[in-house]
Design a protein around this motif. Structure first.
Motif, PDB file in Angstrom:
ATOM      1  N   ALA A 191       0.752  -1.237  -0.012  1.00 10.02           N
ATOM      2  CA  ALA A 191       0.056   0.081  -0.063  1.00 10.02           C
ATOM      3  C   ALA A 191       1.070   1.131  -0.115  1.00 10.02           C
ATOM      4  N   GLY A 192       0.354   2.302  -0.630  1.00 14.39           N
ATOM      5  CA  GLY A 192       0.941   3.685  -0.363  1.00 14.39           C
ATOM      6  C   GLY A 192       0.214   4.206   0.533  1.00 14.39           C
ATOM      7  N   ARG A 193      -0.755   5.342   0.210  1.00 15.52           N
ATOM      8  CA  ARG A 193      -1.328   6.007   1.308  1.00 15.52           C
ATOM      9  C   ARG A 193      -2.358   5.181   2.017  1.00 15.52           C
ATOM     10  N   LEU A 194      -2.600   5.297   3.496  1.00 14.02           N
ATOM     11  CA  LEU A 194      -3.141   4.076   3.815  1.00 14.02           C
ATOM     12  C   LEU A 194      -4.188   4.702   4.953  1.00 14.02           C
ATOM     13  N   PHE A 195      -5.287   4.987   4.815  1.00 13.80           N
ATOM     14  CA  PHE A 195      -6.198   5.631   5.573  1.00 13.80           C
ATOM     15  C   PHE A 195      -6.873   4.678   6.671  1.00 13.80           C
ATOM     16  N   ALA A 196      -6.819   4.800   7.913  1.00  9.93           N
ATOM     17  CA  ALA A 196      -7.454   4.204   8.948  1.00  9.93           C
ATOM     18  C   ALA A 196      -8.642   4.784   9.593  1.00  9.93           C
ATOM     19  N   ALA A 197      -9.946   4.261   9.621  1.00 10.14           N
ATOM     20  CA  ALA A 197     -10.986   4.739  10.115  1.00 10.14           C
ATOM     21  C   ALA A 197     -11.333   4.411  11.689  1.00 10.14           C
ATOM     22  N   GLY A 198     -11.267   5.031  12.528  1.00  7.87           N
ATOM     23  CA  GLY A 198     -11.548   4.402  13.922  1.00  7.87           C
ATOM     24  C   GLY A 198     -11.318   5.691  15.023  1.00  7.87           C
ATOM     25  N   THR A 213      -1.206   6.016   7.390  1.00  2.53           N
ATOM     26  CA  THR A 213      -0.569   7.324   7.080  1.00  2.53           C
ATOM     27  C   THR A 213      -1.408   8.308   7.477  1.00  2.53           C
ATOM     28  N   ASP A 214      -2.821   8.063   7.470  1.00  5.07           N
ATOM     29  CA  ASP A 214      -3.809   9.262   7.760  1.00  5.07           C
ATOM     30  C   ASP A 214      -5.044   8.493   8.515  1.00  5.07           C
ATOM     31  N   ILE A 215      -5.352   8.964   9.761  1.00  2.00           N
ATOM     32  CA  ILE A 215      -6.484   8.507  10.485  1.00  2.00           C
ATOM     33  C   ILE A 215      -7.500   9.396  10.273  1.00  2.00           C
ATOM     34  N   ILE A 216      -8.837   8.632   9.928  1.00  2.00           N
ATOM     35  CA  ILE A 216     -10.167   9.294   9.933  1.00  2.00           C
ATOM     36  C   ILE A 216     -10.937   9.132  11.016  1.00  2.00           C
ATOM     37  N   ASN A 217     -11.437  10.182  11.553  1.00  2.00           N
ATOM     38  CA  ASN A 217     -12.682   9.888  12.848  1.00  2.00           C
ATOM     39  C   ASN A 217     -13.880   9.940  12.233  1.00  2.00           C
TER      40      ASN A 217
END
Ligand code: NDP
Ligand code: ZN
Length: 352
Positions: A191-198, A213-217
């Motif tokens: 993976a390149g950019r890796l968004f995580a939602a939690g 790389t990025d956290i999503i609330n």
């Protein structure tokens, strides 16, 4: 022997059982470390697979072999073993077609705490021991190995199914132990950019360690809107669903994917009868956005490969373990902790 069981829907308790008979190809195991799964919670309190009577719970364990059938070749009493959560019937036609987790019937590879007594007792039975046990290698702790049998295997499968292109962008929805394992897998798969939602702070910390790389609330607005903003409207190549609900998550996943992307589900769906796929966001059914899903892969080779990932230092399974209990009686506390999901929890283990 004693085990902690689902007595019926919404009710748990201790039960006494006879040690199961060991068939010629089978083994009897004494667990040394077990962990409750969110799936046990869906099973008992959401009735997601229907009612079960006095069935011992649990499907995540490492242990010691106490008995083997006379045709078992690779294991003997006293061996330390990793026990996959999924123990397929490897001679079934679904295994020959490449889907061992679905042998005999849909989800039929999932035996422990589905239609046979699970691992939350002093003893449990394993079918086809040579194919469904793996030797515990030196250099791996019991609690680390216990995180491979379901969490890593399931989460990493979620990323394998997501067809991640090298350098491609990935969104993982849900960062409990399964989603975190998907993140670990996505990173290893390129993976390149890796968004995580939690949101749980402990999970956010581990998500970053595993490669997010990025956290999503997700509490601050729809996930797809946040993904579109962060990618200037491009979306992501691959989405793994490892949490969420039936009202919003599928819409958010499909709407976050690029045309030609893949949405891979590992979440155990409960709470409603239908999954709603948003028609327009799915390109009126013509977007080439693929939807994939699967049950945790089991068997010996899978466990050996996951153990190698840990032993070679690619990722650390112990990062998932946040709570450690001692003694059989504590299985009850560990399960109820898993039900409550306090902010500082990823996974509890019980050492026996
Ligand atoms: P957890 O409950 O620990 O994690 C769920 C995650 O989803 C958390 O990060 C939570 O966020 C997040 N979440 C909750 N609500 C939303 C929402 N509305 N939108 C987006 N994210 C949300 O679960 P596990 O990691 O233990 O398990 C995940 C799923 O995988 C379960 O359904 C489990 O049964 C299933 N499973 C499936 C298997 C298979 O073979 N396919 C095998 C094993 C498990 P927050 O950080 O805020 O808590
Ligand atoms: Zn599970």
């Amino acid at each position: 022997f004693k085990g902690f069981a689902m007595k019926k829907l919404n009710e748990t308790g201790w039960v006494e059982k006879e040690v199961p008979e060991c068939g010629p190809l089978d083994a009897i195991i004494k667990p040394t470390c077990v962990s409750p799964c969110t799936s046990d919670i869906h099973t008992v309190w959401e009735g997601a697979i229907g009612d079960r009577k006095d069935m011992i719970l649990g499907h995540e364990a490492v242990g010691e072999v106490v008995e083997v059938g006379k045709l078992v070749q690779n294991f003997k009493p006293g061996d330390k073993v990793i026990v996959p959560a999924i123990t397929p019937d490897w001679d079934d036609e679904a295994a020959q077609r490449g889907f061992p987790s679905q042998t005999m019937e849909p989800l039929g590879g999932w035996k422990f705490s589905n239609f046979k007594d699970g691992v939350f007792g002093e003893r449990f039975h394993v079918n086809l021991a040579d194919a469904n046990l793996a030797h515990m290698p030196d250099g791996l702790s019991d609690e680390g190995a216990c995180m491979l049998v379901d969490m890593w295997s399931t989460g990493m499968m979620g990323s394998e199914n997501a067809d991640i292109p090298l350098g491609g962008s990935v969104l993982v929805i849900g960062i409990g132990a399964v989603g975190l394992s998907a993140i670990a897998g996505a990173k290893l798969l390129g993976a390149g950019r890796l968004f995580a939602a939690g949101t749980r702070p402990i999970s956010v910390k581990v998500a970053k360690k595993y490669g997010a790389t990025d956290i999503i609330n997700y509490k601050e607005g729809p996930i797809d809107e946040q993904v579109m903003e962060l990618t200037d409207g491009a979306g992501v190549d691959s989405v793994v669903i490892a949490g969420g609900n039936l009202e919003n998550t599928w819409k958010e996943a499909i709407s976050s994917a690029k045309a030609g992307g893949t949405v891979s589900n590992v979440n155990y769906l409960s709470g409603a009868d239908n999954v709603l796929i948003p028609r327009v966001e799915w390109g009126c059914g013509m977007s080439n956005i693929n939807i994939k899903n699967g049950l945790c892969p089991g068997g010996r080779v899978r466990m050996e490969r996951l153990a190698d990932l840990a032993l070679c230092g690619r990722q650390d399974p112990e990062l998932l373990v946040t709570h450690k209990f001692e003694g059989l009686d504590k299985i009850e506390d560990a399960l109820y902790l898993m039900k409550e999901k306090p902010k500082d929890l990823i996974k509890p283990v019980v050492m026996l």
